[in-house]
Design a protein around this motif. Structure first.
Motif, mmCIF file in Angstrom:
data_model
loop_
_atom_site.group_PDB
_atom_site.id
_atom_site.type_symbol
_atom_site.label_atom_id
_atom_site.label_comp_id
_atom_site.label_asym_id
_atom_site.label_seq_id
_atom_site.Cartn_x
_atom_site.Cartn_y
_atom_site.Cartn_z
ATOM 1 N N ALA A 149 28.900 36.304 32.723
ATOM 2 C CA ALA A 149 30.266 35.751 32.712
ATOM 3 C C ALA A 149 30.492 34.947 31.440
ATOM 4 O O ALA A 149 31.511 35.103 30.763
ATOM 5 N N LEU A 170 36.412 32.627 33.816
ATOM 6 C CA LEU A 170 36.405 34.044 33.435
ATOM 7 C C LEU A 170 37.743 34.696 33.750
ATOM 8 O O LEU A 170 38.318 35.402 32.910
ATOM 9 N N ILE A 172 33.121 35.939 28.394
ATOM 10 C CA ILE A 172 34.176 35.049 27.898
ATOM 11 C C ILE A 172 34.070 34.902 26.386
ATOM 12 O O ILE A 172 35.072 34.958 25.659
#
Length: 574
Positions: free
Chosen positions: A252, A284, A256
Motif C-alpha cells: 500500500a 491509499l 501510494i
C-alpha cells in the motif's frame, strides 16, 4: 488479388502500399510472406474489409507450409507479439487469419521441432495478452510432457508454468513444475519472477514451499517492483489467500509512492486486492480517488469497476466525493455501448451501496435486453444475480424518480430470487449461541424463525414479531407470510400494531480488517430491510465476545438490544 499458382504473378496496390510480387519459387515465396507481415505491421492505414481481403489473398496456407521451421517460428514471433495484437485495434481480420494458419502449421510440426525452436515457441506463447487457441495449447502440453524430465533451463520451466497455469489447472504436470520451481527459486533471474507471480495467481497455487519462496522474494525486492510487479504480487497474495499483512501494507505504501507511474489497470487491481482482504486503507483510497479524478479519461471499464467495487466493499466515501462521482459519471456517459454488461452491473451495485443513483446508468441496467446481454457473455453468476436483485430492490425502495419505472420483469426477478433461495446457508457458531439465548429470553423456539428467506432475496438470521404490548408472538402464525416483502402488512392495524424484527449476527467478515467499520454490503442489507419496514438489530461479534458464555450476561445484552428498538420494555412472550 491472387494466390500462388503456376500461371504467373500479378501486382496489387493497397492505397499507398505496394505489395511485393508473389513469387513462384520457394525462396521468393518465403520473402513475400515476411514482406506482407512487415508491411502490415508498419502501416496502420489498412482498415477496410476490402484491404484486408486483398492482403489475405496474397498468400495461401500452402505458402506457410513451405516455410522452414526457423522461418515459421520467426513469423510466429511477429504475429503473436503484443505490439502486433494491440497496434491495430480496428483491424483484426488479417491478424486473426494469419495467427490461425501460423498456429495450425506450428502445432502440426510441434512434436518434431528442434528443442531450441520449441523453447522459442514457449517464450512466444507465454507472453502476456497473446491469444493461444486450445488446440495449440494441447499440442504444447503434449510436447511438454515428453520433454519435462529433460529440461534443466529454469527460465523455460518458469515460462511453461506461466503458460499452462494461465490456461487452467487441468494440466497434470503443473504440480511437477511447481515442485521444481520451489526447489530452485533462488536461481531464477528477477525478470522471470514477475510473470511467475501472475501464473501462480491464475492457477491459485497451493504449493506452500513455492508460495513461501515467492513471498520472501517479494519482501526482499519490494522497492524494485514496477507497475507489473506490484500488480502481479497483489494478484498472487489475494487469489492464493496469503495473509501476510506486513507485505500487504508495505505494498500500500509503495503503491501510494508510485501511484503516478502506475497504469489504470494496476490501480484497479490494487484497489480490488485491498477490498478482497477487507482492508480499509484511507490514505491509499484517497490517493486513488484523486488520481482517478485527474486522469479518468484514461481508465477503462475494468479499472473503474474495480475501483468502485473496492470503495463500496469497505464503505469508503472519498473526501472529494462530488468530483469523484462526477468523473465516474462523465466517463460512463461517454461510452455505455462499449461497456461489458457485467461491469455495468458491478458499477451500478457499487454506486447504490455508496448511495449514488445515476439515471443513465440505471436506464442501461433496466433496459429489456440487458439481462440477455449478460447471459450471452458467460451467464450470470450467483454474485451477479445477488447484485442485480439488490439493485432492483434499492431502486424500487429508494430512487426518488418513480416516473422512470426502473424494475426487473417479475418473471426474471422470481427466477433470480429462486436461485438465491436454493443456495445453502451455513449457520455460524455465534449465531447458534445467540439463538439459544433468544430461546431463554422468549421461553422457547416457537417465538422466532431462523435463516428466514425473504421474497426480496435477503435472508435474516433471526426474525420475530412483537405485538402492541411488546410480547413475542408465535412464529408459526406468520410463517406462511414470511416470504412476502410486505410481511405482516395485512395484520398491522391501528388497534394492534406489530413490529417485525430482524436480528442480524454480524461476524468478523461483516467488518473491515481490524476495525469496527461495517462493510458496504452489510450496510446495504440493513438499509433496505429498514425500508421494507423491519426493525434491524445488529449483534457485532466484538460485542458478543464480551458476554459470550455467561448466560445471564447474554440475555441481558440481547434484551437491551431489543428494548432499544423504539425505547420499548420487553415483557414475557405470549
Amino acid at each position: 488479388m491472387f494466390r500462388a499458382s503456376s500461371r504467373g504473378v500479378k501486382l496489387l496496390l493497397l492505397g499507398e502500399i505496394k505489395i511485393s510480387l508473389l513469387p513462384l519459387c520457394y525462396r521468393r515465396c518465403t520473402n513475400c510472406i515476411f514482406d506482407i507481415v512487415n508491411q502490415f505491421n508498419r502501416n496502420s492505414n489498412i482498415t477496410t474489409k476490402t484491404e484486408h481481403s486483398n492482403i489475405v489473398n496474397q498468400c495461401s496456407q500452402e505458402d506457410i507450409r513451405l516455410l522452414t521451421d526457423q522461418q515459421l517460428v520467426d513469423v510466429m514471433t511477429i504475429t503473436h507479439s503484443t505490439s502486433w495484437i494491440t497496434k491495430f485495434s480496428d483491424s483484426k481480420t488479417f491478424q486473426k487469419w494469419l495467427q490461425m494458419i501460423v498456429e495450425d502449421e506450428c502445432g502440426r510440426r510441434l512434436q518434431t521441432l528442434d528443442i531450441n525452436l520449441w523453447f522459442n515457441v514457449v517464450n512466444i506463447s507465454s507472453c502476456p495478452h497473446v491469444p493461444i487457441r486450445s488446440k495449440f495449447t494441447k499440442a504444447l502440453a503434449k510436447r511438454t510432457r515428453q520433454e519435462l524430465d529433460n529440461i534443466d533451463n529454469l527460465p523455460i520451466i518458469a515460462k511453461l508454468f506461466q503458460l499452462f497455469a494461465e490456461r487452467g489447472s487441468k494440466f497434470s504436470f503443473l504440480n511437477k513444475l511447481e515442485h521444481r520451481l520451489a526447489q530452485n527459486i533462488h536461481q531464477i533471474d528477477p525478470p522471470s519472477m514477475i510473470p511467475l507471480y501472475h501464473g501462480v495467481a491464475k492457477n491459485k497455487t497451493k504449493h506452500k514451499q513455492l508460495l513461501a519462496a515467492l513471498v520472501r522474494h517479494a519482501h526482499r525486492n519490494l522497492n524494485q517492483l514496477d507497475d507489473g510487479g506490484i500488480r502481479n504480487v497483489l494478484l498472487m497474495i489475494t487469489k492464493c489467500r496469503i495473509y501476510d499483512m506486513e507485505l500487504i501494507f508495505n505494498l500500500a505504501t509503495l503503491s501510494i509512492r508510485k501511484l503516478s507511474n502506475l497504469s489504470p489497470y494496476t490501480i484497479g487491481v490494487v484497489a480490488w486486492a485491498f477490498a478482497k482482504h477487507l482492508i480499509y486503507n484511507r490514505a491509499l483510497f484517497e490517493a486513488i480517488s484523486q488520481q482517478f479524478i485527474d486522469n479518468y479519461q484514461h481508465y477503462g471499464q475494468y479499472d473503474v469497476a474495480q475501483i468502485l467495487y473496492a470503495f463500496a466493499k469497505v464503505n469508503f466515501i472519498p473526501s472529494n466525493s462530488k468530483q469523484f462521482f462526477n468523473a465516474v459519471e462523465n466517463l460512463l456517459n461517454q461510452s455505455y455501448n462499449e461497456y461489458n454488461p457485467k461491469f455495468l452491473l458491478n458499477i451500478a451495485w457499487s454506486m447504490i451501496v455508496l448511495q449514488r443513483y445515476h439515471r443513465p446508468l440505471l436506464a442501461e441496467i433496466f433496459k429489456p435486453a440487458f439481462s440477455k446481454e449478460c447471459q450471452s457473455i458467460s451467464g450470470l453468476s450467483l454474485v451477479d444475480k445477488v447484485q442485480l436483485c439488490q439493485v432492483d430492490l434499492a431502486v424500487r425502495l429508494e430512487y426518488e424518480d418513480k416516473s422512470a419505472n426502473f424494475s426487473l420483469p417479475s418473471t426474471l426477478r422470481k427466477q433470480y430470487i429462486q436461485a438465491l433461495a436454493d443456495t445453502k446457508r451455513i449457520t455460524s457458531a455465534i449465531e447458534i449461541e445467540v439463538q439459544q439465548a433468544i430461546v431463554r429470553i422468549f421461553g422457547g423456539k416457537q417465538y422466532f424463525g431462523s435463516e428466514v428467506f425473504l421474497e426480496c432475496g435477503f435472508s435474516i438470521d433471526i426474525a420475530f414479531v412483537l405485538d402492541d404490548r411488546n410480547r413475542a408472538l408465535l412464529w408459526a402464525d406468520f410463517d406462511n407470510f414470511h416470504q412476502n416483502e410486505d410481511i405482516f402488512a395485512v395484520l398491522d392495524t391501528k388497534k394492534k400494531p406489530l413490529r417485525k424484527v430482524a436480528l442480524e449476527v454480524d461476524g468478523s467478515h461483516h467488518y473491515a480488517y481490524k476495525t469496527r467499520k461495517q462493510l458496504g454490503d452489510t450496510l446495504l442489507k440493513h438499509r433496505l430491510l429498514k425500508s421494507l419496514g423491519w426493525k434491524v438489530i445488529s449483534v457485532p461479534y466484538f460485542e458478543w465476545h464480551n458476554v459470550q458464555g455467561i448466560p445471564k450476561a447474554e440475555e441481558s445484552y440481547l434484551t437491551q438490544k431489543i428494548c432499544d428498538i423504539d425505547g420499548i420494555e420487553l415483557v414475557d412472550a405470549m
